[in-house]
Design a protein around this motif. Structure first.
Motif, PDB file in Angstrom:
ATOM      1  N   TRP A  29      48.715 -24.952  -2.872  1.00 33.05           N
ATOM      2  CA  TRP A  29      47.876 -25.428  -3.970  1.00 33.05           C
ATOM      3  C   TRP A  29      48.700 -26.142  -5.040  1.00 33.05           C
ATOM      4  CZ3 TRP A  29      45.386 -22.182  -8.329  1.00 33.05           C
ATOM      5  CH2 TRP A  29      44.360 -22.904  -8.921  1.00 33.05           C
ATOM      6  N   ILE A  30      50.021 -25.943  -4.999  1.00 35.32           N
ATOM      7  CA  ILE A  30      50.882 -26.598  -5.987  1.00 35.32           C
ATOM      8  C   ILE A  30      50.735 -28.115  -5.898  1.00 35.32           C
ATOM      9  CG2 ILE A  30      53.282 -27.011  -6.625  1.00 35.32           C
ATOM     10  CD1 ILE A  30      53.900 -24.163  -5.788  1.00 35.32           C
ATOM     11  N   PHE A  31      50.621 -28.630  -4.674  1.00 38.76           N
ATOM     12  CA  PHE A  31      50.447 -30.076  -4.517  1.00 38.76           C
ATOM     13  C   PHE A  31      49.187 -30.544  -5.249  1.00 38.76           C
ATOM     14  CE2 PHE A  31      53.011 -28.867  -0.842  1.00 38.76           C
ATOM     15  CZ  PHE A  31      53.999 -29.821  -0.868  1.00 38.76           C
ATOM     16  N   MET A  32      48.125 -29.777  -5.110  1.00 36.95           N
ATOM     17  CA  MET A  32      46.897 -30.130  -5.808  1.00 36.95           C
ATOM     18  C   MET A  32      47.095 -30.079  -7.319  1.00 36.95           C
ATOM     19  SD  MET A  32      43.690 -30.971  -5.611  1.00 36.95           S
ATOM     20  CE  MET A  32      43.165 -30.528  -3.972  1.00 36.95           C
ATOM     21  N   GLY A  33      47.831 -29.078  -7.777  1.00 33.26           N
ATOM     22  CA  GLY A  33      48.062 -28.963  -9.210  1.00 33.26           C
ATOM     23  C   GLY A  33      48.833 -30.144  -9.764  1.00 33.26           C
ATOM     24  N   VAL A  34      49.816 -30.638  -8.995  1.00 30.96           N
ATOM     25  CA  VAL A  34      50.574 -31.805  -9.442  1.00 30.96           C
ATOM     26  C   VAL A  34      49.647 -33.007  -9.608  1.00 30.96           C
ATOM     27  CG1 VAL A  34      52.367 -33.445  -8.794  1.00 30.96           C
ATOM     28  CG2 VAL A  34      52.719 -30.985  -8.442  1.00 30.96           C
ATOM     29  N   VAL A  35      48.728 -33.198  -8.672  1.00 33.23           N
ATOM     30  CA  VAL A  35      47.809 -34.328  -8.756  1.00 33.23           C
ATOM     31  C   VAL A  35      46.854 -34.167  -9.936  1.00 33.23           C
ATOM     32  CG1 VAL A  35      45.968 -35.566  -7.554  1.00 33.23           C
ATOM     33  CG2 VAL A  35      47.983 -34.811  -6.311  1.00 33.23           C
ATOM     34  N   ASP A  58      46.758 -37.088  -2.783  1.00 33.61           N
ATOM     35  CA  ASP A  58      47.929 -36.314  -2.364  1.00 33.61           C
ATOM     36  C   ASP A  58      48.357 -36.638  -0.940  1.00 33.61           C
ATOM     37  OD1 ASP A  58      49.705 -34.704  -3.574  1.00 33.61           O
ATOM     38  OD2 ASP A  58      48.652 -32.825  -3.230  1.00 33.61           O
ATOM     39  N   SER A  59      47.422 -37.085  -0.100  1.00 35.74           N
ATOM     40  CA  SER A  59      47.745 -37.340   1.306  1.00 35.74           C
ATOM     41  C   SER A  59      48.834 -38.393   1.449  1.00 35.74           C
ATOM     42  CB  SER A  59      46.484 -37.781   2.060  1.00 35.74           C
ATOM     43  OG  SER A  59      45.528 -36.747   2.070  1.00 35.74           O
ATOM     44  N   VAL A  60      48.801 -39.406   0.583  1.00 34.39           N
ATOM     45  CA  VAL A  60      49.817 -40.462   0.660  1.00 34.39           C
ATOM     46  C   VAL A  60      51.204 -39.873   0.404  1.00 34.39           C
ATOM     47  CG1 VAL A  60      50.598 -42.647  -0.305  1.00 34.39           C
ATOM     48  CG2 VAL A  60      48.140 -42.193  -0.050  1.00 34.39           C
ATOM     49  N   LEU A  61      51.293 -39.040  -0.641  1.00 35.64           N
ATOM     50  CA  LEU A  61      52.575 -38.409  -0.946  1.00 35.64           C
ATOM     51  C   LEU A  61      53.033 -37.502   0.187  1.00 35.64           C
ATOM     52  CD1 LEU A  61      51.945 -37.462  -4.700  1.00 35.64           C
ATOM     53  CD2 LEU A  61      53.209 -39.435  -3.806  1.00 35.64           C
ATOM     54  N   LEU A  62      52.095 -36.750   0.743  1.00 39.79           N
ATOM     55  CA  LEU A  62      52.447 -35.817   1.817  1.00 39.79           C
ATOM     56  C   LEU A  62      52.929 -36.561   3.064  1.00 39.79           C
ATOM     57  CD1 LEU A  62      49.516 -33.275   1.433  1.00 39.79           C
ATOM     58  CD2 LEU A  62      51.892 -32.953   0.759  1.00 39.79           C
ATOM     59  N   ARG A 112      47.243 -28.091   5.112  1.00 42.09           N
ATOM     60  CA  ARG A 112      47.673 -26.945   4.313  1.00 42.09           C
ATOM     61  C   ARG A 112      47.246 -27.097   2.858  1.00 42.09           C
ATOM     62  NH1 ARG A 112      53.930 -25.125   2.935  1.00 42.09           N
ATOM     63  NH2 ARG A 112      53.332 -23.399   1.549  1.00 42.09           N
ATOM     64  N   VAL A 113      47.433 -28.302   2.294  1.00 40.63           N
ATOM     65  CA  VAL A 113      47.043 -28.543   0.900  1.00 40.63           C
ATOM     66  C   VAL A 113      45.532 -28.425   0.736  1.00 40.63           C
ATOM     67  CG1 VAL A 113      46.926 -30.313  -0.884  1.00 40.63           C
ATOM     68  CG2 VAL A 113      49.054 -29.905   0.326  1.00 40.63           C
ATOM     69  N   ALA A 114      44.767 -28.989   1.676  1.00 41.50           N
ATOM     70  CA  ALA A 114      43.310 -28.929   1.576  1.00 41.50           C
ATOM     71  C   ALA A 114      42.817 -27.488   1.618  1.00 41.50           C
ATOM     72  CB  ALA A 114      42.685 -29.750   2.704  1.00 41.50           C
ATOM     73  N   LEU A 115      43.315 -26.716   2.598  1.00 43.15           N
ATOM     74  CA  LEU A 115      42.861 -25.334   2.719  1.00 43.15           C
ATOM     75  C   LEU A 115      43.356 -24.491   1.548  1.00 43.15           C
ATOM     76  CD1 LEU A 115      41.316 -23.349   4.480  1.00 43.15           C
ATOM     77  CD2 LEU A 115      43.426 -22.908   5.754  1.00 43.15           C
ATOM     78  N   GLY A 116      44.627 -24.666   1.169  1.00 42.77           N
ATOM     79  CA  GLY A 116      45.156 -23.906   0.046  1.00 42.77           C
ATOM     80  C   GLY A 116      44.450 -24.240  -1.259  1.00 42.77           C
ATOM     81  N   SER A 117      44.101 -25.506  -1.436  1.00 42.70           N
ATOM     82  CA  SER A 117      43.390 -25.910  -2.650  1.00 42.70           C
ATOM     83  C   SER A 117      42.002 -25.301  -2.695  1.00 42.70           C
ATOM     84  CB  SER A 117      43.304 -27.438  -2.714  1.00 42.70           C
ATOM     85  OG  SER A 117      44.599 -28.004  -2.760  1.00 42.70           O
ATOM     86  N   ALA A 118      41.330 -25.257  -1.553  1.00 47.89           N
ATOM     87  CA  ALA A 118      39.994 -24.658  -1.520  1.00 47.89           C
ATOM     88  C   ALA A 118      40.057 -23.185  -1.904  1.00 47.89           C
ATOM     89  CB  ALA A 118      39.387 -24.836  -0.134  1.00 47.89           C
ATOM     90  N   VAL A 119      41.028 -22.455  -1.347  1.00 48.93           N
ATOM     91  CA  VAL A 119      41.164 -21.042  -1.680  1.00 48.93           C
ATOM     92  C   VAL A 119      41.583 -20.867  -3.143  1.00 48.93           C
ATOM     93  CG1 VAL A 119      42.448 -18.930  -1.175  1.00 48.93           C
ATOM     94  CG2 VAL A 119      41.665 -20.392   0.689  1.00 48.93           C
ATOM     95  N   GLY A 120      42.496 -21.741  -3.613  1.00 48.32           N
ATOM     96  CA  GLY A 120      42.924 -21.651  -5.009  1.00 48.32           C
ATOM     97  C   GLY A 120      41.786 -21.914  -5.975  1.00 48.32           C
ATOM     98  N   MET A 121      40.981 -22.940  -5.683  1.00 46.95           N
ATOM     99  CA  MET A 121      39.839 -23.239  -6.537  1.00 46.95           C
ATOM    100  C   MET A 121      38.836 -22.098  -6.523  1.00 46.95           C
ATOM    101  SD  MET A 121      40.049 -26.082  -8.154  1.00 46.95           S
ATOM    102  CE  MET A 121      40.886 -27.660  -8.169  1.00 46.95           C
ATOM    103  N   ALA A 122      38.604 -21.530  -5.337  1.00 45.34           N
ATOM    104  CA  ALA A 122      37.691 -20.392  -5.255  1.00 45.34           C
ATOM    105  C   ALA A 122      38.208 -19.221  -6.076  1.00 45.34           C
ATOM    106  CB  ALA A 122      37.506 -19.986  -3.802  1.00 45.34           C
ATOM    107  N   THR A 123      39.524 -19.030  -6.079  1.00 45.19           N
ATOM    108  CA  THR A 123      40.116 -17.956  -6.874  1.00 45.19           C
ATOM    109  C   THR A 123      39.899 -18.198  -8.366  1.00 45.19           C
ATOM    110  OG1 THR A 123      41.812 -17.623  -5.170  1.00 45.19           O
ATOM    111  CG2 THR A 123      42.240 -16.691  -7.352  1.00 45.19           C
ATOM    112  N   VAL A 124      40.178 -19.438  -8.807  1.00 43.80           N
ATOM    113  CA  VAL A 124      40.015 -19.769 -10.227  1.00 43.80           C
ATOM    114  C   VAL A 124      38.552 -19.650 -10.658  1.00 43.80           C
ATOM    115  CG1 VAL A 124      40.217 -21.624 -11.931  1.00 43.80           C
ATOM    116  CG2 VAL A 124      42.051 -21.216 -10.293  1.00 43.80           C
ATOM    117  N   VAL A 125      37.655 -20.221  -9.859  1.00 47.67           N
ATOM    118  CA  VAL A 125      36.232 -20.166 -10.194  1.00 47.67           C
ATOM    119  C   VAL A 125      35.739 -18.726 -10.217  1.00 47.67           C
ATOM    120  CG1 VAL A 125      33.918 -20.792  -9.394  1.00 47.67           C
ATOM    121  CG2 VAL A 125      35.752 -22.484  -9.365  1.00 47.67           C
TER     122      VAL A 125
END
Length: 418
Positions: A29-35, A58-62, A112-125
């Motif tokens: 999720w760190i990648f998502m946070g950077v964006v 983020d996909s371009v960077l990855l 990994r970023v997509a799935l981790g971001s989804a779980v991270g967002m669900a955690t925050v929400v």
């Protein structure tokens, strides 16, 4: 100490692997946070749109990061540590070797970023909204729903962690080409072990057969001159067997040939006269005709031919001690023809023999079998395997004309693979 039974539906929620995988998801999720820190215009957008646009950026960077060969190794090591696979070898820990590995690494990073971001967002929400509801005026009425929410979140983490592990095995695991290369390597190692086993069987088996015959003959004859000659043959045979054993051990230790100065080269067809002299000393008359011009045989064919003839001679000494042995080797029509023929006394396979050493050897405990009992031996099976690997054929058995002779016939192409 009594163990507490945990229901199966709760066991994954209490497993340490679940929370190690949650950490792996949140690291992605760190990648998502950077964006999110640098991406403008997120205010007023829905959560799914924010996730979709951030992942796209983020996909371009990855993909650029995936071009670095060491990225695959770093991701593989991290996945092994945090995703807790059943078998570590299912997730590679090697750098990218080609573009296929780089593309798979890129897909892995994006997933990994997509799935981790989804779980991270669900955690925050969940924390924000859940905390707001509990802190509100009707908060106590929502307390009974808290275990249900925690249970649902726990299984979301379990499912996401398992999906992440499946992605790692698929995208970071060995490629089909790597699996094929590994299978070929295992096959080569197995073939090498089988070849070494045949080498030991042929050389040591021959040495032991000659030693048994000579020792038995010396004991029965009792003539000092004969005993001295028998001991000389035993000594020379044992020395050659030790050379063969040392050479094989060098190969097993994966030591470069000649590194310790003790290994000897594998014997070739030019060493056959020494082999025949050993058989004659054991009491079996040998008539040999070798019609092979020098330099005609490739090295591997010369070595394998020696082993084939050695096994044929050993077979004759073992099952028909003292019986005359005929060996013919010639090159005809682009093929090497090997033929070993022996006729046991009275047409049997081991009835003692004319000639002092042969008869004494039979009395000294040499196996007495009918000639037909040789077909199932490991030595003859090894001869057939050698011939097949060289593109030839081998037959062994009683002569079809009913003469009582035992015939070993081998045909090998001079050009391997033809």
């Amino acid at each position: 100490m009594t163990k507490i039974a945990v229901p199966r539906i709760l066991a994954p929620l209490l497993a340490g692997a679940t929370y190690a995988r949650l950490l792996h998801l949140l690291v992605g999720w760190i990648f998502m946070g950077v964006v999110l820190l640098i991406y403008p215009g997120t205010v007023g957008l829905t959560l799914p749109r924010i996730v979709a646009e951030c992942v796209a950026v983020d996909s371009v960077l990855l993909m650029l990061v995936a071009l670095i060969p060491a990225t695959r190794r770093a991701e593989g090591v991290q996945a092994r540590l945090l995703l807790v696979p059943d078998r570590e070898q299912d997730i590679a820990a090697d750098s990218s070797r080609g573009w296929a590995d780089r593309w798979r690494t890129a897909l892995w990073l994006i997933g990994r970023v997509a799935l981790g971001s989804a779980v991270g967002m669900a955690t925050v929400v969940g924390v924000n909204d859940g905390g707001g509801l509990l802190a509100g005026p009707r908060g106590p009425s929502y307390l009974p729903l808290l275990p249900v929410a925690l249970f649902a979140y726990g299984w979301l983490v379990v499912a996401a962690g398992r999906l992440q592990l499946a992605m790692a095995v698929r995208l970071l695991g060995p490629s089909p080409a790597e699996r094929l290369a590994e299978a070929e390597l295992r096959a080569e190692r197995l073939l090498e072990r089988n070849r070494l086993a045949r080498e030991l069987h042929d050389s040591i088996g021959h040495a032991l057969t000659v030693t048994v015959l000579q020792a038995g003959a010396a004991r029965e004859v009792g003539d000092p001159a004969f005993v001295a000659k028998a001991l000389e043959v035993i000594e020379e045979t044992g020395r050659r067997a030790m050379d063969d054993l040392e050479r094989t051990l060098v190969l097993l230790r994966e030591t470069p040939p000649g590194a310790n100065g003790t290994a000897t080269e594998q014997p070739g067809i030019e060493q056959l006269p020494v082999l025949f002299d050993t058989a004659r000393a054991a009491g079996s008359p040998v008539e040999a005709w070798i019609d092979v011009p020098a330099g005609t045989l490739p090295g591997v064919l010369a070595r394998e031919s020696y082993r084939i003839v050695q096994e044929g001679v050993t077979n004759a000494l073992k099952y028909a001690p003292g019986a005359p042995l005929s060996v013919r080797i010639a090159v005809r029509d682009g093929q090497l023809e090997l033929r070993c023929t022996n006729r046991a006394p009275n047409g049997t396979g081991g009835t003692g023999g004319a000639g002092g050493a042969g008869g004494a050897g039979g009395a000294g405990g040499v196996p007495r079998q009918a000639g037909g009992g040789r077909k199932g031996g490991k030595g003859l099976r090894g001869i057939r395997e050698r011939a097949m690997l060289l593109g030839g054929e081998a037959t062994a058995g009683a002569a079809a004309d009913g003469s009582g002779e035992w015939v070993l016939a081998v045909r090998l192409p001079l050009r391997l693979g033809s």
